[in-house]
Design an enzyme around this catalytic site. Structure first.
Site, PDB file in Angstrom:
ATOM      1  N   GLN A  51       0.805  -1.223   0.000  1.00 18.84           N
ATOM      2  CA  GLN A  51       0.000   0.000   0.000  1.00 18.84           C
ATOM      3  C   GLN A  51       0.838   1.274   0.000  1.00 18.84           C
ATOM      4  O   GLN A  51       0.326   2.354  -0.281  1.00 18.84           O
ATOM      5  CB  GLN A  51      -0.942   0.009   1.218  1.00 18.84           C
ATOM      6  N   CYS A  95     -10.821  -0.073   3.512  1.00 19.29           N
ATOM      7  CA  CYS A  95      -9.409  -0.164   3.139  1.00 19.29           C
ATOM      8  C   CYS A  95      -8.888   1.211   2.757  1.00 19.29           C
ATOM      9  O   CYS A  95      -9.542   1.934   2.007  1.00 19.29           O
ATOM     10  CB  CYS A  95      -9.276  -1.124   1.952  1.00 19.29           C
ATOM     11  N   LEU A  96      -7.715   1.557   3.256  1.00 19.23           N
ATOM     12  CA  LEU A  96      -7.132   2.873   2.965  1.00 19.23           C
ATOM     13  C   LEU A  96      -6.827   3.042   1.480  1.00 19.23           C
ATOM     14  O   LEU A  96      -6.751   4.159   0.985  1.00 19.23           O
ATOM     15  CB  LEU A  96      -5.853   3.077   3.791  1.00 19.23           C
ATOM     16  N   HIS A 137      -6.900  -9.529   5.989  1.00 20.59           N
ATOM     17  CA  HIS A 137      -7.063  -8.456   4.994  1.00 20.59           C
ATOM     18  C   HIS A 137      -5.687  -7.994   4.494  1.00 20.59           C
ATOM     19  O   HIS A 137      -5.487  -7.809   3.290  1.00 20.59           O
ATOM     20  CB  HIS A 137      -7.838  -7.301   5.654  1.00 20.59           C
ATOM     21  N   GLU A 138      -4.747  -7.833   5.442  1.00 19.31           N
ATOM     22  CA  GLU A 138      -3.414  -7.325   5.063  1.00 19.31           C
ATOM     23  C   GLU A 138      -2.599  -8.374   4.306  1.00 19.31           C
ATOM     24  O   GLU A 138      -1.859  -8.031   3.382  1.00 19.31           O
ATOM     25  CB  GLU A 138      -2.644  -6.849   6.300  1.00 19.31           C
ATOM     26  N   HIS A 141      -3.406  -8.215   0.782  1.00 19.05           N
ATOM     27  CA  HIS A 141      -2.667  -7.151   0.077  1.00 19.05           C
ATOM     28  C   HIS A 141      -1.319  -7.666  -0.419  1.00 19.05           C
ATOM     29  O   HIS A 141      -0.908  -7.369  -1.537  1.00 19.05           O
ATOM     30  CB  HIS A 141      -2.407  -5.962   1.012  1.00 19.05           C
TER      31      HIS A 141
HETATM   32 ZN   LIG Z   1      -6.589  -2.668   2.830  1.00 22.94          ZN
END
Ligand SMILES: [Zn+2]
Length: 185
Positions: A51, A95-96, A137-138, A141
Site C-alpha cells: 500500500q 481499506c485505505l 485483509h493485510e 494485500h
Molecule cells: Zn486494505
C-alpha cells in the site's frame, strides 16, 4: 519517522505479490516505523507494504484504539503466513487503498499465524475476531488481493461507480495518496 503516501486502487503495485524478507536491516526497521506512522496518520488499523509501494511481505496492525481491544499491542508481522484456520465470520471491512467503501466480507474467524517479529525470530500466535480479520485483509494485500475482490457480484456491482472514480484518481481523503493515474509502479 515519515508519513508515506498510500497507493489507491488501480495502482499496479496493489496487484503485485510482495516478496518474503530474508533478513532485517536498519532500513527495514525504519520502514516499519514509517508504516506505523502512515497508518496512524490515515486512522487505519492495518497497513501492508504494497500500500506504500514496497513489495516486501510486511504488515503492521494497531487496533488498540478500538473499543474492547485496548490491551492489544501494535504489532509488525514479517513474512506472515496462516498455517491453520477455523470457523467463519462475516464482518464489515474498509481499506485505505479503496477509500470510502465499506462492505461485509466472510473470512476465517480464528487463525494460527506464523511470522517473524522485528528481531526476525519466528513466532506462532493464535488470533481471533478483529485481529485475525485485519491480518487476513493485510495478507491479501501482500498477495495482490483487495477486499472488494471478495465481495459477491451484486455487492461489487453496488460499488462500481465509486470504484470507477477511485481508479481514475477521484479520491477524497485527508491523508497523502498516490492515485492510479500517477502510479509509476
Ligand atoms: Zn486494505
Amino acid at each position: 519517522m515519515a508519513v508515506l503516501p498510500i497507493y489507491t486502487d488501480g495502482s499496479p503495485v496493489l496487484r503485485q505479490k510482495a516478496q518474503p524478507l530474508t533478513k532485517i536491516t536498519d532500513a527495514t526497521i525504519q520502514f516499519i516505523l514509517d508504516m506505523f506512522e502512515t497508518m496512524r496518520k490515515a486512522n487505519g488499523i492495518g497497513l501492508a507494504a504494497n500500500q506504500v509501494g514496497v513489495l516486501q511481505r510486511i504488515i503492521v496492525v494497531d487496533i488498540s484504539e478500538v473499543e474492547g481491544y485496548e490491551e492489544m499491542k501494535p504489532a509488525a508481522y514479517i513474512n506472515p503466513k496462516v498455517i491453520a484456520e477455523r470457523d467463519k465470520l462475516v464482518m464489515e471491512e474498509g481499506c485505505l487503498s479503496v477509500p470510502n467503501i465499506r462492505d461485509e466480507v466472510e473470512r476465517a474467524e480464528t487463525i494460527l499465524l506464523r511470522y517473524r517479529d522485528s528481531n526476525f525470530k519466528i513466532v506462532e500466535t493464535e488470533l481471533s475476531g478483529l485481529p485475525a480479520r485485519v491480518v487476513l485483509h493485510e495478507i491479501d494485500h501482500l498477495d495482490g488481493i483487495l477486499f472488494v475482490d471478495r465481495l459477491s457480484p451484486d455487492k461489487k456491482e453496488a460499488h462500481m461507480e465509486e470504484l470507477r472514480k477511485i481508479r481514475i484518481g477521484e479520491v477524497d481523503v485527508d491523508y497523502p495518496v498516490v492515485t492510479a493515474p500517477n502510479a509509476a509502479v
